[in-house]
Design an enzyme around this catalytic site. Structure first.
Site, PDB file in Angstrom:
ATOM      1  N   ASN A  63     -49.656  19.841  19.179  1.00  0.00           N
ATOM      2  CA  ASN A  63     -48.960  21.018  18.647  1.00  0.00           C
ATOM      3  C   ASN A  63     -49.010  20.939  17.123  1.00  0.00           C
ATOM      4  O   ASN A  63     -48.301  20.134  16.519  1.00  0.00           O
ATOM      5  CB  ASN A  63     -47.515  21.027  19.148  1.00  0.00           C
ATOM      6  CG  ASN A  63     -46.693  22.152  18.540  1.00  0.00           C
ATOM      7  OD1 ASN A  63     -47.239  23.020  17.849  1.00  0.00           O
ATOM      8  ND2 ASN A  63     -45.394  22.130  18.768  1.00  0.00           N
ATOM      9  N   LYS A  66     -47.993  22.996  15.043  1.00  0.00           N
ATOM     10  CA  LYS A  66     -46.891  23.715  14.383  1.00  0.00           C
ATOM     11  C   LYS A  66     -47.473  24.614  13.276  1.00  0.00           C
ATOM     12  O   LYS A  66     -48.556  25.154  13.448  1.00  0.00           O
ATOM     13  CB  LYS A  66     -45.835  22.722  13.893  1.00  0.00           C
ATOM     14  CG  LYS A  66     -45.400  21.783  15.034  1.00  0.00           C
ATOM     15  CD  LYS A  66     -44.177  21.003  14.768  1.00  0.00           C
ATOM     16  CE  LYS A  66     -43.868  20.128  15.984  1.00  0.00           C
ATOM     17  NZ  LYS A  66     -42.625  19.388  15.853  1.00  0.00           N
ATOM     18  N   HIS A  81     -40.102  25.872  22.813  1.00  0.00           N
ATOM     19  CA  HIS A  81     -40.035  24.692  21.936  1.00  0.00           C
ATOM     20  C   HIS A  81     -38.672  24.681  21.252  1.00  0.00           C
ATOM     21  O   HIS A  81     -38.142  25.736  20.882  1.00  0.00           O
ATOM     22  CB  HIS A  81     -41.163  24.746  20.900  1.00  0.00           C
ATOM     23  CG  HIS A  81     -41.311  23.445  20.176  1.00  0.00           C
ATOM     24  ND1 HIS A  81     -40.448  23.060  19.179  1.00  0.00           N
ATOM     25  CD2 HIS A  81     -42.189  22.429  20.332  1.00  0.00           C
ATOM     26  CE1 HIS A  81     -40.804  21.856  18.737  1.00  0.00           C
ATOM     27  NE2 HIS A  81     -41.859  21.448  19.430  1.00  0.00           N
ATOM     28  N   GLU A  98     -37.797  24.053  18.365  1.00  0.00           N
ATOM     29  CA  GLU A  98     -37.754  24.693  17.044  1.00  0.00           C
ATOM     30  C   GLU A  98     -37.591  26.205  17.176  1.00  0.00           C
ATOM     31  O   GLU A  98     -37.038  26.847  16.288  1.00  0.00           O
ATOM     32  CB  GLU A  98     -39.026  24.329  16.257  1.00  0.00           C
ATOM     33  CG  GLU A  98     -38.977  22.873  15.794  1.00  0.00           C
ATOM     34  CD  GLU A  98     -40.323  22.208  15.610  1.00  0.00           C
ATOM     35  OE1 GLU A  98     -41.355  22.901  15.544  1.00  0.00           O
ATOM     36  OE2 GLU A  98     -40.341  20.959  15.539  1.00  0.00           O
ATOM     37  N   GLU A 138     -38.836  17.023  25.422  1.00  0.00           N
ATOM     38  CA  GLU A 138     -38.848  16.711  24.000  1.00  0.00           C
ATOM     39  C   GLU A 138     -37.404  16.607  23.506  1.00  0.00           C
ATOM     40  O   GLU A 138     -36.803  17.632  23.125  1.00  0.00           O
ATOM     41  CB  GLU A 138     -39.554  17.822  23.210  1.00  0.00           C
ATOM     42  CG  GLU A 138     -41.021  17.978  23.544  1.00  0.00           C
ATOM     43  CD  GLU A 138     -41.800  18.566  22.365  1.00  0.00           C
ATOM     44  OE1 GLU A 138     -42.765  17.918  21.940  1.00  0.00           O
ATOM     45  OE2 GLU A 138     -41.430  19.627  21.857  1.00  0.00           O
ATOM     46  N   GLY A 146     -40.160  14.674  15.077  1.00  0.00           N
ATOM     47  CA  GLY A 146     -40.401  14.567  13.641  1.00  0.00           C
ATOM     48  C   GLY A 146     -39.510  13.565  12.936  1.00  0.00           C
ATOM     49  O   GLY A 146     -39.435  13.552  11.707  1.00  0.00           O
ATOM     50  N   SER A 158     -42.175  12.218  18.266  1.00  0.00           N
ATOM     51  CA  SER A 158     -42.638  11.053  17.514  1.00  0.00           C
ATOM     52  C   SER A 158     -43.592  10.162  18.309  1.00  0.00           C
ATOM     53  O   SER A 158     -43.543   8.932  18.201  1.00  0.00           O
ATOM     54  CB  SER A 158     -41.440  10.244  16.983  1.00  0.00           C
ATOM     55  OG  SER A 158     -40.668  11.041  16.100  1.00  0.00           O
TER      56      SER A 158
HETATM   57  P1  13P Z   1     -43.580  15.088  16.460  1.00  0.00           P
HETATM   58  O1  13P Z   1     -44.662  14.399  17.293  1.00  0.00           O
HETATM   59  O2  13P Z   1     -44.029  15.383  15.084  1.00  0.00           O
HETATM   60  O3  13P Z   1     -42.291  14.374  16.581  1.00  0.00           O
HETATM   61  O4  13P Z   1     -43.362  16.547  17.135  1.00  0.00           O
HETATM   62  C1  13P Z   1     -43.136  16.630  18.490  1.00  0.00           C
HETATM   63  C2  13P Z   1     -43.168  18.053  18.883  1.00  0.00           C
HETATM   64  O5  13P Z   1     -42.265  18.800  18.588  1.00  0.00           O
HETATM   65  C3  13P Z   1     -44.340  18.521  19.633  1.00  0.00           C
HETATM   66  O6  13P Z   1     -44.142  19.789  20.161  1.00  0.00           O
END
Ligand code: 13P
Length: 258
Positions: free
Chosen positions: A9, A11, A94, A96, A166, A172, A211
């Site tokens: 992903n 982002k 997601h 976010e 997640e 992150g 992560s």
């Molecule tokens: P990170 O691997 O950067 O922690 O992000 C995970 C994520 O949100 C994947 O959709």
């Protein structure tokens, strides 16, 4: 036997040049065939990616797609539109977007349903915040998020769903869930799916995200119900993503032998 899936992903990162260079890197070192590899660029780069990875066995997905087929939704993109660009997958829910765009459980369920209707395969993201975990409600939150989607889908669709656990506190932050923490939640999710799907729940892939790195991937993939990863930061470097894919391939080989 579930084929592992590693999804990157990106982002809100990348550019057309980044996409082309990433595709070149994959062409130099194609990922292990035992693993499904999927890239989720910003939607404006889906087509560039589709063209760039032509001939490679790389899946392409959108990070988000609307729940309506068309209409007066300024700035939004319909599932059939991303399908038209070359995507065959999409994320839904997601964290976010749940936190930053006000996406509710019901809306996420609508998005999963609309994705299937347009011929996309949704990956629904579920996961608790740190406050929810500390309050002891992590399981209840994840099951609530999953139940909303399961209630909305036909049984045939539910069996085709991919789930990504997640935990929000792991995204992150460099603070990965331990393999045992992740396995506990993945087992719970599979058990819940089995209530609707019976033995077919064994075929649903449940990814871990938060992560994931080349350093911690193998330990996560060794767990029974962790069928791959949804990778954020580490998916922005092709060599790091390929190491995670290699770890998934190795875990799959070990599972087959045992
Ligand atoms: P990170 O691997 O950067 O922690 O992000 C995970 C994520 O949100 C994947 O959709």
């Amino acid at each position: 036997m579930r084929k592992p899936l590693v999804a990157g992903n990106w982002k809100m990162h990348g550019s057309r040049t980044f996409v082309r260079e990433f595709a070149d890197a994959l062409r130099q070192a194609p990922p292990a065939p035992e693993v499904d590899v999927l890239l989720l660029p910003p939607v404006c780069y889906v087509q560039e990616l589709a063209v760039s990875v032509a001939g490679l066995d790389i899946g392409i997905g959108a990070q988000n797609a609307h729940w309506q087929e068309s209409g007066a939704f300024t700035g939004e993109v319909a599932p059939a539109m991303v399908r038209d660009l070359g995507a065959t997958w999409t994320l839904a829910g997601h964290s976010e977007r749940r936190a930053g765009c006000g996406e509710t459980d019901e809306l996420v369920a609508d998005k999963c349903s609309a994705a299937f209707a347009a011929g996309l395969r949704p990956i629904v993201c579920v996961g608790e915040t740190l406050a929810e975990r500390e309050a002891g409600s992590a399981e209840a939150v994840v099951l609530r998020q999953l139940d909303a989607v399961a209630a909305r889908l036909a049984a045939g669709e539910l069996a085709q769903l991919t789930v990504a656990y997640e935990p929000v506190w792991a995204i992150g932050t460099g603070r990965t869930a331990t393999p045992a923490q992740a396995q506990a939640m993945h087992g719970l999710v599979r058990g819940r799916l089995a209530e609707s799907l019976g033995a077919q729940a064994e075929t649903v892939r449940i990814l871990y995200g938060g992560s994931v790195t080349p350093e911690n991937a193998a330990a996560l993939f060794a767990e029974r119900d962790i069928d791959g990863a949804l990778v954020g930061g580490a998916s922005l470097a092709a060599d790091r993503l390929l190491k995670i894919v290699a770890a998934a391939a190795e875990a799959s080989r070990v599972r087959r032998e045992n």
